[in-house]
Design an enzyme around this catalytic site. Structure first.
Site, PDB file in Angstrom:
ATOM      1  N   GLU A   4       6.970 -26.080  21.336  1.00  0.00           N
ATOM      2  CA  GLU A   4       7.828 -24.915  21.082  1.00  0.00           C
ATOM      3  C   GLU A   4       8.256 -24.297  22.401  1.00  0.00           C
ATOM      4  O   GLU A   4       7.498 -24.342  23.377  1.00  0.00           O
ATOM      5  CB  GLU A   4       7.048 -23.857  20.315  1.00  0.00           C
ATOM      6  CG  GLU A   4       6.549 -24.298  18.971  1.00  0.00           C
ATOM      7  CD  GLU A   4       5.880 -23.136  18.248  1.00  0.00           C
ATOM      8  OE1 GLU A   4       6.606 -22.263  17.762  1.00  0.00           O
ATOM      9  OE2 GLU A   4       4.643 -23.099  18.211  1.00  0.00           O
TER      10      GLU A   4
ATOM     11  N   HIS B 188       4.015 -24.937   5.662  1.00  0.00           N
ATOM     12  CA  HIS B 188       5.483 -25.022   5.631  1.00  0.00           C
ATOM     13  C   HIS B 188       6.002 -26.308   6.288  1.00  0.00           C
ATOM     14  O   HIS B 188       7.113 -26.728   6.025  1.00  0.00           O
ATOM     15  CB  HIS B 188       6.138 -23.771   6.228  1.00  0.00           C
ATOM     16  CG  HIS B 188       6.203 -23.768   7.726  1.00  0.00           C
ATOM     17  ND1 HIS B 188       5.130 -23.440   8.508  1.00  0.00           N
ATOM     18  CD2 HIS B 188       7.202 -24.060   8.583  1.00  0.00           C
ATOM     19  CE1 HIS B 188       5.476 -23.524   9.772  1.00  0.00           C
ATOM     20  NE2 HIS B 188       6.737 -23.898   9.855  1.00  0.00           N
TER      21      HIS B 188
ATOM     22  N   ARG C  67       0.815  -1.232   0.000  1.00  0.00           N
ATOM     23  CA  ARG C  67       0.000   0.000   0.000  1.00  0.00           C
ATOM     24  C   ARG C  67       0.843   1.276   0.000  1.00  0.00           C
ATOM     25  O   ARG C  67       0.543   2.234  -0.682  1.00  0.00           O
ATOM     26  CB  ARG C  67      -0.877   0.027   1.252  1.00  0.00           C
ATOM     27  CG  ARG C  67      -2.061  -0.888   1.139  1.00  0.00           C
ATOM     28  CD  ARG C  67      -3.103  -0.527   2.199  1.00  0.00           C
ATOM     29  NE  ARG C  67      -4.249  -1.399   2.082  1.00  0.00           N
ATOM     30  CZ  ARG C  67      -4.566  -2.339   2.961  1.00  0.00           C
ATOM     31  NH1 ARG C  67      -3.829  -2.537   4.035  1.00  0.00           N
ATOM     32  NH2 ARG C  67      -5.632  -3.085   2.768  1.00  0.00           N
TER      33      ARG C  67
ATOM     34  N   LYS D  42      -1.167 -19.954   5.047  1.00  0.00           N
ATOM     35  CA  LYS D  42      -2.162 -20.143   6.079  1.00  0.00           C
ATOM     36  C   LYS D  42      -2.343 -18.844   6.872  1.00  0.00           C
ATOM     37  O   LYS D  42      -1.397 -18.063   6.891  1.00  0.00           O
ATOM     38  CB  LYS D  42      -1.763 -21.309   6.996  1.00  0.00           C
ATOM     39  CG  LYS D  42      -0.730 -20.965   8.075  1.00  0.00           C
ATOM     40  CD  LYS D  42      -0.612 -22.079   9.046  1.00  0.00           C
ATOM     41  CE  LYS D  42      -0.912 -21.647  10.447  1.00  0.00           C
ATOM     42  NZ  LYS D  42       0.134 -20.937  11.158  1.00  0.00           N
TER      43      LYS D  42
ATOM     44  N   HIS E  54      -0.585 -28.151  10.412  1.00  0.00           N
ATOM     45  CA  HIS E  54       0.645 -28.941  10.551  1.00  0.00           C
ATOM     46  C   HIS E  54       0.408 -30.317  11.197  1.00  0.00           C
ATOM     47  O   HIS E  54       0.832 -31.344  10.680  1.00  0.00           O
ATOM     48  CB  HIS E  54       1.684 -28.191  11.386  1.00  0.00           C
ATOM     49  CG  HIS E  54       1.892 -26.763  10.966  1.00  0.00           C
ATOM     50  ND1 HIS E  54       1.876 -26.375   9.654  1.00  0.00           N
ATOM     51  CD2 HIS E  54       2.118 -25.632  11.681  1.00  0.00           C
ATOM     52  CE1 HIS E  54       2.086 -25.066   9.582  1.00  0.00           C
ATOM     53  NE2 HIS E  54       2.230 -24.582  10.805  1.00  0.00           N
TER      54      HIS E  54
ATOM     55  N   LYS F 284       9.298 -29.538   5.214  1.00  0.00           N
ATOM     56  CA  LYS F 284      10.434 -29.968   6.033  1.00  0.00           C
ATOM     57  C   LYS F 284      10.913 -31.313   5.485  1.00  0.00           C
ATOM     58  O   LYS F 284      10.108 -32.204   5.227  1.00  0.00           O
ATOM     59  CB  LYS F 284      10.024 -30.102   7.501  1.00  0.00           C
ATOM     60  CG  LYS F 284       9.723 -28.750   8.150  1.00  0.00           C
ATOM     61  CD  LYS F 284       9.407 -28.921   9.623  1.00  0.00           C
ATOM     62  CE  LYS F 284       8.837 -27.653  10.235  1.00  0.00           C
ATOM     63  NZ  LYS F 284       9.812 -26.606  10.502  1.00  0.00           N
TER      64      LYS F 284
ATOM     65  N   ASP G 225      -3.931 -22.625  14.876  1.00  0.00           N
ATOM     66  CA  ASP G 225      -2.561 -22.285  14.471  1.00  0.00           C
ATOM     67  C   ASP G 225      -1.732 -23.521  14.113  1.00  0.00           C
ATOM     68  O   ASP G 225      -0.940 -23.479  13.175  1.00  0.00           O
ATOM     69  CB  ASP G 225      -1.882 -21.514  15.617  1.00  0.00           C
ATOM     70  CG  ASP G 225      -0.536 -20.936  15.221  1.00  0.00           C
ATOM     71  OD1 ASP G 225      -0.466 -20.328  14.131  1.00  0.00           O
ATOM     72  OD2 ASP G 225       0.432 -21.107  15.980  1.00  0.00           O
TER      73      ASP G 225
HETATM   74  C1  BG6 Z   1       3.498 -21.547  12.294  1.00  0.00           C
HETATM   75  C2  BG6 Z   1       2.682 -21.073  13.468  1.00  0.00           C
HETATM   76  O1  BG6 Z   1       2.662 -22.026  11.275  1.00  0.00           O
HETATM   77  O2  BG6 Z   1       4.362 -22.599  12.720  1.00  0.00           O
HETATM   78  C3  BG6 Z   1       3.581 -20.599  14.580  1.00  0.00           C
HETATM   79  O3  BG6 Z   1       1.848 -20.014  13.043  1.00  0.00           O
HETATM   80  C4  BG6 Z   1       4.574 -21.670  14.945  1.00  0.00           C
HETATM   81  O4  BG6 Z   1       2.823 -20.215  15.714  1.00  0.00           O
HETATM   82  C5  BG6 Z   1       5.291 -22.196  13.713  1.00  0.00           C
HETATM   83  O5  BG6 Z   1       5.513 -21.104  15.838  1.00  0.00           O
HETATM   84  C6  BG6 Z   1       6.158 -23.385  14.032  1.00  0.00           C
HETATM   85  O6  BG6 Z   1       6.927 -23.701  12.910  1.00  0.00           O
HETATM   86  P1  BG6 Z   1       8.414 -24.233  13.068  1.00  0.00           P
HETATM   87  O7  BG6 Z   1       8.843 -24.521  11.662  1.00  0.00           O
HETATM   88  O8  BG6 Z   1       9.196 -23.142  13.728  1.00  0.00           O
HETATM   89  O9  BG6 Z   1       8.308 -25.450  13.904  1.00  0.00           O
END
Ligand code: BG6
Length: 519
Positions: free
Chosen positions: A247, A209, A73, A179, A271, A213, A266
């Site tokens: 995490e 993503h 923008r 996402k 995932h 991996k 999330d």
């Molecule tokens: C993302 C989430 O999709 O994946 C995050 O939105 C999360 O909250 C992340 O921290 C974890 O991905 P990775 O690759 O760091 O394990």
């Protein structure tokens, strides 16, 4: 030839990779194309997309010719955009940065100011793209990358369609969507319909993503390129499966998004359910995007609906309190910037899931994910049944743990098999030992580099199809709605940062006579 320890048995290296690097594993450089990034002033562009494209250039995999248009923008000159992206690449890839590669890359970067909702903006964008396609002779292949906040996905998609930018005229027009794909079943369907009105499913790349991996891709190779494991990959031999994505990080600066999302939207809808699908799917007839995605969707369809009247016996949620992670004191979720002081957003969830089909009938899948836990770890643990008959004396038999196969997604990517072996020496006693394969950080590409290349090569294997997204939402939307209705601020927080999660999550397994693997 890849050299390196292959198996180690409680520390003793005794094996090596025994076949050399396969010539078929080389990566082709994709055909010339351009990438148009919507949301070019955002975090994702700075942290992931531009650094990944730069690195592809640095390792010789970027198409040639090639160019990038950043669209956002706020008006910015090409020179300012290049300067800001240079900083971003230096921050993201301090070791890979070189002035000479940057010089080449920066000449491919352009900026276009855009009003996401205004159709005239897209006429201007179309003219700019066509000029640059003529200048760089890229031949018309394009990737539109949605790196904006999700609220503007739909206007961008609709306007691309209205401006004729989605039509493939002898060249591909792909669209990458990050996402979240919706926030529940209804919004996901709506977004998919908006996409389908302008783009064919073949042109749509929904990004997860985790699927990029290396170790997640390896689940399929491991299961279906070896004859050893598939015959025992079922209820006859497997007692239960544990999938963990823990995490140590907290919500960081993402409260605006996370407060609305919470851990189930999330991490689980995408995932964790993708890991579940890859672990539980039937062998596809062909290693091809459609066949693999067909089988994954069948798993999601076979998930038994949660009993909403007795949700507590299947789902436990939590939110982190203050605590200590890796020796540092960290605040409670409710004290993070942007989080409401009475927030009931879950930062942790554990679930017991059943897959109602012949292969998995009666085998529970325990899933867990959370922020601010004791360790960063993503893994799939396959717990085999105990041996059917124990011929050993009680004293010995007490120490006999069933076999566990662990697919380590991160960190220390690899595969481990826990099995029983005799202790060396004259006394007969058994020990659990570990047969371990480690990738030893031998990765060439990171997730974003991989998916950008795949999108340029029209390979949709690592992207999620519309029906896959919707089926995951169909399972989880009622659960999220029920949990939201039941949430009481006084019940939270319920686990200290740096712990292994709420006590209720341990009870979920204890009731079944099982326990989580340590984080
Ligand atoms: C993302 C989430 O999709 O994946 C995050 O939105 C999360 O909250 C992340 O921290 C974890 O991905 P990775 O690759 O760091 O394990």
């Amino acid at each position: 030839m890849v050299e390196g320890p292959f198996f180690d048995l409680t520390g003793n290296v005794f094996g090596r990779v025994i076949s050399g690097a396969d010539p078929h594993c080389s990566i082709d450089i994709p055909s010339p194309c351009s990438v148009i990034i919507f949301g070019a002033s955002g975090d994702l562009t700075r942290r992931k997309i531009i650094p990944s494209l730069y690195r592809l250039l640095a390792i010789g995999l970027l198409p040639d010719p090639f160019f990038v248009i950043g669209a956002a923008r706020t008006p910015t000159s090409d020179a300012d955009f290049r300067a800001s992206m240079k900083k971003a690449v230096q921050e993201a890839l301090p070791k890979d940065f070189s002035e000479s590669s940057w010089e080449t890359f920066s000449e491919m970067l352009y900026f276009v100011q855009i009003d996401y909702d205004g159709s005239e903006s897209y006429v201007g964008l179309r003219d700019k793209i066509q000029d640059l396609e003529a200048k760089h002779a890229t031949g018309g292949n394009r990737i539109y990358y949605l790196a904006t906040p999700p609220a503007v996905y739909e206007p961008v998609i609709e306007n691309l369609g209205l401006a004729g930018l989605s039509q493939e005229e002898g060249a591909y027009r792909h669209i990458v969507v990050e996402k979240p794909i919706g926030s529940d079943l209804e919004s996901a369907r709506h977004l998919n319909q908006t996409l389908a009105a302008s783009f064919g499913e073949r042109q749509i790349y929904r990004m997860d993503h985790y699927l990029a991996k290396e170790t997640v891709q390896n689940i399929l190779m491991f299961r279906f390129a070896n004859s050893l494991f598939e015959p025992v990959w079922n209820k006859m031999y497997i007692d239960h499966v544990e999938i963990t994505a823990s995490e140590t990080l907290g919500v960081e600066h993402r409260a605006g998004y996370y407060e609305q999302a919470g851990v189930i939207r999330d991490m689980f809808q995408n995932h964790i359910f993708q890991l579940l699908a890859l672990t539980a799917m039937e062998p596809p007839v062909l290693f091809d995007a459609e066949r693999v995605r067909d089988e994954k969707v069948k798993v999601l369809r076979a998930i038994r609906p949660f009993d909403l009247e007795d949700l507590g016996s299947q789902v436990v949620t939590g939110q982190y309190d203050s605590g200590s992670v890796s020796g540092s004191d960290v605040p409670a979720y409710r004290d993070e910037p942007g989080v409401s002081p009475g927030s009931t957003t879950p930062t942790y969830a554990a679930m017991k899931v059943h897959i109602d089909n012949w292969r998995w009938s009666g085998v529970p899948f325990y899933l867990r994910s959370g922020k601010r836990l004791a360790a960063r770890k993503a893994e799939i643990a396959i717990h085999f049944r105990p041996v059917p008959h124990l011929m050993f004396s009680q004293a010995m038999a007490d120490g006999i743990a069933p076999n566990v196969l662990i697919l380590r997604v991160q960190p220390d990517e690899g595969i481990g098999l826990h099995f029983q072996a005799k202790n060396p020496g004259s006394r007969v006693c058994l020990n659990t030992v570990l047969m371990n394969f480690s990738y030893q950080n031998a990765f060439v590409l990171d997730g974003y580099e991989r998916v950008l290349l795949d999108c340029m090569q029209a390979d949709q294997m690592l992207f999620v199809r519309a029906d896959g997204v919707e089926q995951a939402w169909a399972v989880l939307t009622p659960v999220i709605e029920r949990l939201t209705a039941l949430a009481r601020p006084g019940d939270l927080p319920n686990y200290p940062a740096g712990s292994s999660g709420p006590a209720g999550a341990d009870d979920l397994l204890k009731r079944d006579g099982r326990q989580w693997r340590a984080l």
